[in-house]
Design an enzyme around this catalytic site. Sequence first.
Site, short mmCIF file in Angstrom:
data_model
loop_
_atom_site.label_atom_id
_atom_site.label_comp_id
_atom_site.label_asym_id
_atom_site.label_seq_id
_atom_site.Cartn_x
_atom_site.Cartn_y
_atom_site.Cartn_z
N ILE A 97 11.33 35.87 24.65
CA ILE A 97 11.07 34.56 25.26
C ILE A 97 11.06 33.46 24.21
O ILE A 97 11.51 32.34 24.47
CB ILE A 97 9.76 34.58 26.07
N SER A 135 5.53 36.61 12.88
CA SER A 135 6.00 37.86 13.46
C SER A 135 5.39 39.02 12.69
O SER A 135 5.70 39.20 11.50
CB SER A 135 7.53 37.94 13.42
N LYS A 157 2.77 31.77 29.44
CA LYS A 157 2.07 32.43 30.55
C LYS A 157 2.09 33.95 30.38
O LYS A 157 3.03 34.50 29.77
CB LYS A 157 2.70 32.02 31.89
N ASP A 175 3.68 40.35 35.37
CA ASP A 175 4.17 39.46 34.32
C ASP A 175 5.23 38.51 34.88
O ASP A 175 5.12 37.29 34.70
CB ASP A 175 4.70 40.26 33.13
#
Length: 317
Positions: free
Chosen positions: A14, A36, A91, A169
Amino acid sequence: MTLPTLGLVGLGKIARDQHIPAIAATGLFQLAAVVSPDGATADGVPSFRSQADMLAALPGLDAVALCTPPAVRHGLTVEALRAGKHVLIEKPPAATLSELHDLVAEAETARRTLFTAWHSQFNPAVEKTKRRLADADIRSVAITWKEDVRRWHPGQDWIFAAGGFGVFDPGINALSILTDILPAPVFVRSADLHVPANRDTPIAATLEMAAAPGSRIGRVTADFDFLQQGEQTWSIVIETADTDKADRRLDLTHGGTRLFADGVPVLAEPDTEYQRIYRHFHRLMTDGASDVDGRPLSLVADACMVGRWHRTDSFDW
């Protein structure tokens, strides 16, 4: 003009598909760093293994955007707010409602912007649907949200682990649209949740919802599936009634990007919801405001509280 600097925490699909292109397209933020844990990098910016390392190395950073799995978002958001950073959260904003409530208090104490970015709410077709339903008698709402987890989350075991939300999700995107377009709240009355024998979270779910008496909203249902093959389905069908006109039907399709009224196209726009998210985040920071919406998360929590749990076939990638 100096742009506010932003660190992107989490460099998965994403972040690469949506956040980085939207940051570049809007030109409102300078992407100053990425985080990361596995050492992944993005072109042209420094990369850190942890948010703490990034905050220590870049104390003047203005904001962070969290694109991690939900289970770790509470701790990372608290850390960023206490370091004086504005925070955008992908989200769902937290793993639990109590965590989200705590983040609101943390943001108020820190006097920093907290933005729960329900991206599906930022489609123009969603806003147009909301306006059309403001004074409508709504007979029914039927959500069908079916996609292939192997296509959209390949090998991401976290999504089926406890706290990963499973089919909720993507399903929570539909619920975020639902809570935004309806003129009154709805409540989960029953649910069936189907969990693979070797996983912790649902791979399919159906929900029955209803509004309070007198709200002019009829039956509301949701059908979520994470094993859809072929064409992916992200649609909400709304049947409305008007005493002076024929019954009307609104179809909000393609994840909320297209709207049809009685089969006639009303609005279809390209997917630019993440650009709108970053414009909104910039405005919130400028205004010293926050935007926190816990309604979609509440519906998922309620479904888990009142739902019937069913074991189904094991799932493997």
